[in-house]
Design a protein around this motif. Sequence first.
Motif, short mmCIF file in Angstrom:
data_model
loop_
_atom_site.label_atom_id
_atom_site.label_comp_id
_atom_site.label_asym_id
_atom_site.label_seq_id
_atom_site.Cartn_x
_atom_site.Cartn_y
_atom_site.Cartn_z
N ASN A 1 -108.08 -48.36 113.40
CA ASN A 1 -108.86 -49.26 112.58
C ASN A 1 -110.36 -49.17 112.86
O ASN A 1 -111.16 -49.74 112.12
N SER B 1 -110.78 -44.46 111.60
CA SER B 1 -110.69 -44.58 110.14
C SER B 1 -111.13 -43.29 109.46
O SER B 1 -110.45 -42.78 108.55
N LEU C 1 -104.77 -48.57 106.42
CA LEU C 1 -104.63 -47.25 107.04
C LEU C 1 -103.87 -46.29 106.13
O LEU C 1 -104.19 -45.10 106.07
N THR D 1 -113.76 -47.96 103.90
CA THR D 1 -113.94 -48.28 105.31
C THR D 1 -115.17 -49.15 105.58
O THR D 1 -115.39 -49.56 106.71
N GLY E 1 -113.05 -50.55 110.33
CA GLY E 1 -113.82 -49.45 109.78
C GLY E 1 -115.28 -49.45 110.19
O GLY E 1 -115.62 -49.62 111.36
#
Length: 328
Positions: free
Chosen positions: A158, A163, A189, A297, A320
């Motif tokens: 994450n 990311s 994801l 993101t 992100g």
Amino acid sequence: MTFKALLATKPGEKIETNLVELEERDLMPGDVTIAVEYSTVNYKDALALSGHADVIKTFPLIPGIDFAGTVEASSYPGIEVGDRVVANSWGLSQTHHGGFAQKARVNGDWLVKIPSRFSTKDTMAIGTAGYTAMLSVLALEHGGLTPESGDVLVTGANGGVGSIAIAILSGLGYRVIASTGRPEEAGYLRELGAAEIIDRKTLSEAGAPIAAERWAGAIDSVGSHTLANILAQMKYRGVVTANGLAQGMDLPGSVLPFILRNVTLAGIDSVHAPQSARVEAWSRLDRDLDLVKLARTTQTVGLADVPDVVGRIFQGKVQGRTVVDVNA
């Protein structure tokens, strides 16, 4: 003329940050002056501003290890007024004023010209995190990894590096497994390209020195027991890149993966990477990174919001990439 900056000072035991107005004479030496448009908040920035690690070496200092903007003045060969440029790491936020300001002055060899496909905001949505992710992908490829080799694990999925690594690898045809402590964000994801989500707890405890083969490749930003377990679970001739220490800087593992399975562990340094490596990484980002995935993101904040973002990073609440609009 003055410009706005987030200035870090240390009047006592704790680091303080304040929005201030500075003048160009307050900038540090360099042969290129840039009108900064965007910066970003990385995990290293959070360590710097919080004082959790000894990142900032001199005070007062403008933090921010990244920035993107337009050249206002240059005596450096090959960089001209009007060029759009990006800076990642080097001495920024350590010994040299960084990107949390509307102006910067640095050495020209710290800069890379921004590929035409990217806006300055895109460039900071990538930032050091995305540039590190691409350095990691390049190291996997250098080690012989291909999509046909098998599953690739990405830890800290994450976060910024994780990311963007997922987005890049999935776009290149790899089957990516994302390790995260936030399973509720599995949808995010999967949108980036992860084929499978696993709980980071399955990797974070002490494990066997060698275990069943699972991964052909891995990009790790966690370190400690997590990295040791990844190594123990690598397939023969597997390749692992290490770029972070979110769990710890120790490596409580064994030589067995190296001498029994010919595993490669490649270190990733984004701070002092040579100019040639930076240019290659940004060229590959230009070719291989999906801007639609990148947008998923990204969130944008102003300079005044940076300290709050730092707090949320340590609470595990940032997903992100966080772009900083220095002119907001």
